[in-house]
Motif scaffolding. Sequence first.
Motif, PDB file in Angstrom:
ATOM      1  N   SER A 146      -6.951 -20.691 -14.990  1.00  0.00           N
ATOM      2  CA  SER A 146      -7.992 -21.220 -15.869  1.00  0.00           C
ATOM      3  C   SER A 146      -7.791 -20.712 -17.291  1.00  0.00           C
ATOM      4  O   SER A 146      -7.204 -19.646 -17.519  1.00  0.00           O
ATOM      5  CB  SER A 146      -9.376 -20.814 -15.364  1.00  0.00           C
ATOM      6  OG  SER A 146      -9.553 -19.415 -15.479  1.00  0.00           O
ATOM      7  N   ASP A 147      -8.287 -21.473 -18.257  1.00  0.00           N
ATOM      8  CA  ASP A 147      -8.149 -21.074 -19.664  1.00  0.00           C
ATOM      9  C   ASP A 147      -8.823 -19.732 -19.918  1.00  0.00           C
ATOM     10  O   ASP A 147      -8.297 -18.891 -20.659  1.00  0.00           O
ATOM     11  CB  ASP A 147      -8.765 -22.145 -20.572  1.00  0.00           C
ATOM     12  CG  ASP A 147      -7.984 -23.455 -20.540  1.00  0.00           C
ATOM     13  OD1 ASP A 147      -6.806 -23.423 -20.134  1.00  0.00           O
ATOM     14  OD2 ASP A 147      -8.554 -24.500 -20.915  1.00  0.00           O
ATOM     15  N   ALA A 148      -9.974 -19.540 -19.300  1.00  0.00           N
ATOM     16  CA  ALA A 148     -10.713 -18.292 -19.511  1.00  0.00           C
ATOM     17  C   ALA A 148      -9.909 -17.094 -19.028  1.00  0.00           C
ATOM     18  O   ALA A 148      -9.834 -16.061 -19.707  1.00  0.00           O
ATOM     19  CB  ALA A 148     -12.061 -18.349 -18.788  1.00  0.00           C
ATOM     20  N   ASN A 149      -9.270 -17.227 -17.858  1.00  0.00           N
ATOM     21  CA  ASN A 149      -8.505 -16.095 -17.328  1.00  0.00           C
ATOM     22  C   ASN A 149      -7.236 -15.850 -18.127  1.00  0.00           C
ATOM     23  O   ASN A 149      -6.828 -14.699 -18.321  1.00  0.00           O
ATOM     24  CB  ASN A 149      -8.146 -16.341 -15.860  1.00  0.00           C
ATOM     25  CG  ASN A 149      -7.543 -15.114 -15.204  1.00  0.00           C
ATOM     26  OD1 ASN A 149      -8.139 -14.037 -15.200  1.00  0.00           O
ATOM     27  ND2 ASN A 149      -6.346 -15.256 -14.655  1.00  0.00           N
TER      28      ASN A 149
ATOM     29  N   LEU B 293       3.539 -17.888 -10.172  1.00  0.00           N
ATOM     30  CA  LEU B 293       3.480 -18.847  -9.073  1.00  0.00           C
ATOM     31  C   LEU B 293       2.969 -18.187  -7.799  1.00  0.00           C
ATOM     32  O   LEU B 293       2.130 -18.761  -7.080  1.00  0.00           O
ATOM     33  CB  LEU B 293       4.865 -19.449  -8.836  1.00  0.00           C
ATOM     34  CG  LEU B 293       4.972 -20.498  -7.724  1.00  0.00           C
ATOM     35  CD1 LEU B 293       4.088 -21.699  -8.032  1.00  0.00           C
ATOM     36  CD2 LEU B 293       6.424 -20.935  -7.540  1.00  0.00           C
ATOM     37  N   ILE B 294       3.446 -16.977  -7.524  1.00  0.00           N
ATOM     38  CA  ILE B 294       3.001 -16.264  -6.316  1.00  0.00           C
ATOM     39  C   ILE B 294       1.506 -15.988  -6.369  1.00  0.00           C
ATOM     40  O   ILE B 294       0.775 -16.223  -5.401  1.00  0.00           O
ATOM     41  CB  ILE B 294       3.792 -14.950  -6.157  1.00  0.00           C
ATOM     42  CG1 ILE B 294       5.251 -15.248  -5.823  1.00  0.00           C
ATOM     43  CG2 ILE B 294       3.167 -14.068  -5.075  1.00  0.00           C
ATOM     44  CD1 ILE B 294       6.149 -14.025  -5.857  1.00  0.00           C
ATOM     45  N   VAL B 295       1.033 -15.496  -7.523  1.00  0.00           N
ATOM     46  CA  VAL B 295      -0.398 -15.203  -7.665  1.00  0.00           C
ATOM     47  C   VAL B 295      -1.223 -16.478  -7.512  1.00  0.00           C
ATOM     48  O   VAL B 295      -2.269 -16.490  -6.856  1.00  0.00           O
ATOM     49  CB  VAL B 295      -0.685 -14.535  -9.022  1.00  0.00           C
ATOM     50  CG1 VAL B 295      -2.189 -14.367  -9.228  1.00  0.00           C
ATOM     51  CG2 VAL B 295       0.005 -13.184  -9.104  1.00  0.00           C
ATOM     52  N   ALA B 296      -0.742 -17.582  -8.103  1.00  0.00           N
ATOM     53  CA  ALA B 296      -1.463 -18.852  -8.005  1.00  0.00           C
ATOM     54  C   ALA B 296      -1.502 -19.360  -6.564  1.00  0.00           C
ATOM     55  O   ALA B 296      -2.532 -19.859  -6.096  1.00  0.00           O
ATOM     56  CB  ALA B 296      -0.827 -19.890  -8.919  1.00  0.00           C
ATOM     57  N   LEU B 297      -0.364 -19.230  -5.837  1.00  0.00           N
ATOM     58  CA  LEU B 297      -0.318 -19.694  -4.449  1.00  0.00           C
ATOM     59  C   LEU B 297      -1.230 -18.862  -3.556  1.00  0.00           C
ATOM     60  O   LEU B 297      -1.913 -19.406  -2.670  1.00  0.00           O
ATOM     61  CB  LEU B 297       1.121 -19.640  -3.926  1.00  0.00           C
ATOM     62  CG  LEU B 297       2.097 -20.664  -4.521  1.00  0.00           C
ATOM     63  CD1 LEU B 297       3.519 -20.418  -4.011  1.00  0.00           C
ATOM     64  CD2 LEU B 297       1.641 -22.081  -4.184  1.00  0.00           C
TER      65      LEU B 297
END
Length: 345
Positions: free
Chosen positions: A57-60, A35-39
């Motif tokens: 993303s699906d690729a990542n 969550l932190i990385v996404a934010l």
Amino acid sequence: MNPTHSTSSGISFFGRHQKRLHKYGIVIAFFALCLIVALVGEYQVSQGAWSDNYFFSDANMLIVLRQVSINGILAIGMTFVIITAGVDLSVGSVLALSGIVAARFATNNAGMAIGDTATAVLTPLIVALGIGIVCGLINGTVLARYRLQPFIVTMGMLSAARGLALLTTGGNPVSQLNNDFRWLGNGYVAAVPVPVIIFIALFGLAWLLLNKTIFGRYVYAVGGNAKSARTSGINVIRIKVLVYTLCAALAGIAGLILTARTGSAQTNAGAGYELDAIAAVVIGGTSMAGGVGTLQGTLFGVLIIGVMNNGLDLLGVQSYYQQIIKGVLIVVAVLLDPSRKNQRD
């Protein structure tokens, strides 16, 4: 309101849920990190640094899973070792040695050509497994039979295996690997990378071995109290030999996959990998004192390290900080280890 009663209630709440927090804390930590990385990624998008948030993303996600597969395989074996109150510092060097020798049987060079697809994959696999098993047998037999410290014995194997890797090729990489062999590291099955499938399969087999067999119970017993295990009739020497053999065999498989993925076998491959494996196991809640730990925790420890590395890469943070953070995480995980209290008492 009585402040004493309030304090007691708070302590009582944490006391009642201590085991649950310890059990699921690693899962909560993993999702909190995601969550932190996404934010932070969303913030980067809002500032115009990124065109979109690439992390989820699906690729990542496939990239993360492919990246953690090698460390995950090493960490599976390391979990068994640490549960027995041991440690294996040689897995990185065994990985390199196994990868280099296996690559010699998967090259397109004249005199070493492989005739068909099955042989191109099976022969290097047998070679890598064989080398890992031999190294593990030496580690386990020496340290168990002569009751030497695992740290010393496996450090000796670390040096010896790395030296053999250099001696085998004269310090040169082994390249020109055939495409059938490289499929092990770069292929897909139903859009899922082959290394991820191998990791999941090995994890499932290891989980069954540790949790559903007599051998698994003996592993915990030896780690909890070797003297008591010996008194109750458990062959402690045999269990330790098998555990270190398993760990090194998995390192051999990891070396095979790494070589196939990179397309060449490097003599310096696997340097420092043992630290990542130990970090994943300790972060996952396995006690360095032995007798306590789960493969589920190790899985989330591996994923935490993978997400942390991936997130820092996406955010453009220098790789040096990754080493610092991993070091801090190991120390914090050991400090939070409940078994430390028993050792002090």
